[in-house]
Scaffold this active site. Sequence first.
Site, PDB file in Angstrom:
ATOM      1  N   SER A   3      -9.557   2.002   3.456  1.00  0.00           N
ATOM      2  CA  SER A   3      -8.225   2.733   1.878  1.00  0.00           C
ATOM      3  C   SER A   3      -7.611   2.003   1.432  1.00  0.00           C
ATOM      4  CB  SER A   3      -7.439   3.587   2.576  1.00  0.00           C
ATOM      5  OG  SER A   3      -7.201   3.049   3.860  1.00  0.00           O
TER       6      SER A   3
ATOM      7  N   LYS B  67       0.225  -1.320  -0.052  1.00  0.00           N
ATOM      8  CA  LYS B  67      -0.001  -0.115   0.148  1.00  0.00           C
ATOM      9  C   LYS B  67       0.762   1.337   0.281  1.00  0.00           C
ATOM     10  CE  LYS B  67      -4.309   1.900   2.373  1.00  0.00           C
ATOM     11  NZ  LYS B  67      -4.986   1.948   3.959  1.00  0.00           N
TER      12      LYS B  67
ATOM     13  N   SER C  29     -10.205  -0.537   7.473  1.00  0.00           N
ATOM     14  CA  SER C  29      -9.355  -0.139   5.741  1.00  0.00           C
ATOM     15  C   SER C  29      -9.075  -1.046   4.265  1.00  0.00           C
ATOM     16  CB  SER C  29      -7.986   0.452   5.786  1.00  0.00           C
ATOM     17  OG  SER C  29      -8.901   2.039   5.350  1.00  0.00           O
TER      18      SER C  29
END
Lengths: 462, 65
Positions: free
Chosen positions: A154, A80, A178
Site C-alpha cells: 500500500s 505516507k 506494504s
Amino acid sequence: MSDLEHLGAAELARRYRERALSPVEVVRALLERIGRLDPGLGAFVHVAAERALDDARHSEAAIAAGRPRGPLEGVPVALKDLLDAADMPTAAGSRVIGRLPERDAGVVAKLRAAGAVLLGKVGMHELAFGITGVNPHFPPCRNPWDRERVPGGSSSGSAVALAAGLVPLAIGTDTGGSIRIPASACGVVGLKPTFGAVGRSGVVPLSWSLDHVGPMARSVEDAAILMTAIAGHDRDDAWSAERAHEPAGRSIGAGVRGLRLGRLDAAAVGADDQVAAAFEESLRVLARLGAETVAVAAPALEPIYTANFTLTACEAASFHRRRLAERPADFGDDVRRNLAVGLLLPAAGVIAARRAQGVATAAWLRVLDDVDAILMPTLPRTAFRRDVRVSREPGEAWNRLVTPFNLSGLPALTLPCGFDRDGLPIGLQVAGRPFDEATVVRVAAAYEAATEWGARRPPSQA
Amino acid sequence: MTRIPEPDVDAILARLAEQGVRLERADAEALLPALASLLRRLARLEAELPDDAPPQPGGGARFHR
C-alpha cells in the site's frame, strides 16, 4: 547540479557539511521537480511547499551555525498519508478519514527532531488495505518503470516518489508487505523493522497487531540512516519496545565474509523463471563475497498468508465498522468487501489464526537459530498491468513471501537485484533475527555495493 | 470451528445487518467466493495446528514482553 534529484540522504548531509549544497537549494529543486513530473505519476497527495521551504531555511541556518539537530538536518522526507503531521491533512488514502491533526505521529516528531524537512504526504492504497496502489479516490499512482503497471502498495506513493527522484527518503507502513511490495515493484529499498522497534502513535491503523512503520529509500545506507532516526520507544504505542536500539547501519561495510545465510528455493516458493534467475545470481554474488549460503526450508506459507489476512481483516473491520455502517458507499469496492469479510469470520477462526501466528513465529526463529539471515525473493513476479483484476492471483502471490515477516514480526528488507525482460525491477528480500536490523542491513549493503542495480533510473525522466 | 456452514448471500447480508452494516446484494455476491475460500483455509489451518499451540503471546508483542 544535474543529478541533485538522485542524491541520497548520506550524500546530501555530506554536501551540506561541506557547504557544497544547501537545504533550500535542494528543497526548491525537488518542489520544482514534483510540480513538473508528479502530475503524470500521482505520488503526492499533499505538497507542503511553504512549510518545507521554511524548514529548509531553518536547517540551513543550523548547519551554518555548526549545530545540526541530527543526521537528517535539511534532508527532505515524504510521509505516507496515514501518518499524522501537525500541519498536514491525514486521509489514509480514503474518503472516510479526514483529519487535520494537532499533534505529530511519534515517528514524525522523531523526524523533525532529527532535522528532516517534510515535503508532504504521498498516496497509498485506500486505508492501507491492498497491495496494488490502485485507489479509486485519487488520481492514478503510476509505476515509473512502466506507467501501465501498478506501483504496488500500500505504500505506493512512497516508492514512486523515491524511484522518480522526487524525494530521497520516505516513510511507509507494512501490515502484509506494504513497504516491501511497492519497494520491490518500483526498484527501491524498503525495510520493515522488527515489530515494536518503531512506534506507531498517530498512525491510522489497519491491524494493530501486524502494522509496522518503516523507512524507504534509494540505498540501503539511506534506509539505515532513516531507520536509526525513527527507531525507539513510543510511549503512546502500547506495543512499542522498551529497549535500546543499536544504529541499523552499525555494520555497514563489514561485508558478509563469515556470515551464514539461509536461502529459500525460489522455484519452490512460486517465483517465476526470471525472478528465480535473478535470485540465484544474487546468491552467487553473496557467495563470491564470502558468505556461506545454505538451503533452508520455509515454514508453510499458505497458513501464514491465511492467518495474516484473517487478523488484518478482523482488526481493520473492528476499527472501521462504524464508518462502514454509516458510509458504505464512501469505501472503494475492494476495501468495503474485505472489511465485510472481517466482520463475517468466526471467533474461533480468528483465535486459530493467532495460534498459527505463534507456530509460524517459532518456526522462523528456529530457522534463524542456524543462520544469520534468510534470503528469498521479495515478490514471485514483477509488477503486473493496471488492468489486471486482483483477486486471489496475482494478489495473493505478491503477499506470499512478505507476510511471514508481518506475522512473525521479524525484520525484513528488500533491495533491487535485477530486472526482467520488460525492464521491471526484481527485489531480493533479506530477513533477520528480532531487533537485528544491523545484520539485515549489513548483508543488503554488501550485496548492493557489489552490484549496480540500485543505480538504474526509470525511463523518461526529464 | 469444526464445522463451518458454507456462506450464502442472504446469510452474509443478515450477519452484516446484525452488526449495523448494510451492503448491497452485489457486494455480498462479490465477496462470497473469497469468504468461502478463506473459511475453508481457516478450517484447514486449525486442523493442522498442534493441539497444544497457544495463541501468540501478548497478541502482537512478540519479543519484548
